[in-house]
Every structure is written in C-alpha cells, then in structure tokens.
Design a protein around this motif. Sequence first.
Motif, mmCIF file in Angstrom:
data_model
loop_
_atom_site.group_PDB
_atom_site.id
_atom_site.type_symbol
_atom_site.label_atom_id
_atom_site.label_comp_id
_atom_site.label_asym_id
_atom_site.label_seq_id
_atom_site.Cartn_x
_atom_site.Cartn_y
_atom_site.Cartn_z
ATOM 1 N N PRO A 295 14.032 47.346 0.846
ATOM 2 C CA PRO A 295 13.418 45.868 1.524
ATOM 3 C C PRO A 295 14.231 44.630 1.172
ATOM 4 N N SER A 296 14.484 43.816 2.116
ATOM 5 C CA SER A 296 14.950 42.484 2.071
ATOM 6 C C SER A 296 14.495 41.641 0.915
ATOM 7 N N THR A 297 13.336 41.732 0.595
ATOM 8 C CA THR A 297 12.858 40.878 -0.599
ATOM 9 C C THR A 297 13.535 41.153 -1.769
ATOM 10 N N LEU A 298 13.804 42.401 -1.982
ATOM 11 C CA LEU A 298 14.723 42.709 -3.257
ATOM 12 C C LEU A 298 15.751 41.923 -3.208
ATOM 13 N N PHE A 299 16.664 41.885 -2.332
ATOM 14 C CA PHE A 299 17.813 41.256 -2.244
ATOM 15 C C PHE A 299 17.766 39.890 -2.063
ATOM 16 N N ASP A 300 16.629 39.215 -1.533
ATOM 17 C CA ASP A 300 16.467 37.906 -1.629
ATOM 18 C C ASP A 300 16.129 37.314 -3.052
ATOM 19 N N ALA A 301 15.293 38.257 -3.648
ATOM 20 C CA ALA A 301 14.915 37.881 -5.203
ATOM 21 C C ALA A 301 16.258 37.838 -6.140
ATOM 22 N N ALA A 302 16.969 38.844 -5.778
ATOM 23 C CA ALA A 302 18.416 39.004 -6.555
ATOM 24 C C ALA A 302 19.267 37.698 -6.357
ATOM 25 N N LYS A 303 19.285 37.282 -5.263
ATOM 26 C CA LYS A 303 20.130 35.875 -4.982
ATOM 27 C C LYS A 303 19.452 34.726 -5.626
ATOM 28 N N MET A 304 18.126 34.634 -5.645
ATOM 29 C CA MET A 304 17.280 33.684 -6.279
ATOM 30 C C MET A 304 17.582 33.806 -7.528
ATOM 31 N N ASP A 305 17.658 34.972 -8.431
ATOM 32 C CA ASP A 305 17.786 35.116 -9.736
ATOM 33 C C ASP A 305 19.416 34.887 -10.281
ATOM 34 N N GLY A 306 20.299 34.632 -9.007
ATOM 35 C CA GLY A 306 21.424 34.540 -9.274
ATOM 36 C C GLY A 306 22.354 35.417 -9.820
ATOM 37 N N LEU A 307 21.933 36.848 -9.506
ATOM 38 C CA LEU A 307 22.743 38.085 -9.724
ATOM 39 C C LEU A 307 24.190 38.154 -8.889
ATOM 40 N N LYS A 308 25.181 38.377 -9.417
ATOM 41 C CA LYS A 308 26.596 38.578 -9.082
ATOM 42 C C LYS A 308 26.502 39.657 -7.948
#
Length: 110
Positions: free
Chosen positions: A1-14
């Motif tokens: 799901p795209s929400t996982l990737f959006d959350a990763a971006k918000m958390d600042g994951l490389k």
Amino acid sequence: PSTLFDAAKMDGLKPLKTFWSIHVPLISSQVKMLVILSFIGSIQNFLPVLILTSGGPGTATYLPGLELYFNATRFGRYGYACALGVVMFIAILVISVINLKIKSVEEINE
C-alpha cells in the motif's frame, strides 16, 4: 500500500532503509516460492545436460534426474529408477517444508 511508503517518507527513511524495511518484507513470500520452484526445477531438469553432454565428460555434469532417466531407459533398471524418483520426491519435499518453515520478518512481527 502507498500509505507505507508515505509514512516512510514522513519518518525520513533513506531509500536503502526503505528497501530493506518495507520492500523486502512485502516480497518475502514470493521469494520463498521462487526459491522452492527454482530448487525443484534444478533437481528435475536434465534435458539440457542430456542434449549437450549426456552427463560427461566422465560424470562432471551428471544430475539426479539424468541418473533416473538413464536407469529407466538405457539400463532397464526400472525398480532402481522408481526408488530414485521416490528419494528425489522426499528430498524435494523436505527441503520445501524447511523453506516454508523459515519465518520471515513479517511473520515474526505478527
């Protein structure tokens, strides 16, 4: 799901951490299936070896499937060929079950 990737971006994951933390756990079940099917194919597929080398030079490219085929067709040892087939089936079954029992990261976290 795209929400996982959006959350990763918000958390600042490389990107590399995103790959190992999100992508790999999501495809782990497909990788398991691919490993099992590749293993079964490598054990059973003897046709290229039969066509190119017939198991030679010597026994350098001799495979279990080729041994089974030669015993059933060239040597006329049908019982031995059947026993080889059963042993190959059991080996494939055991290794497949072991591969399926290995817990993925996603299964451990649940």
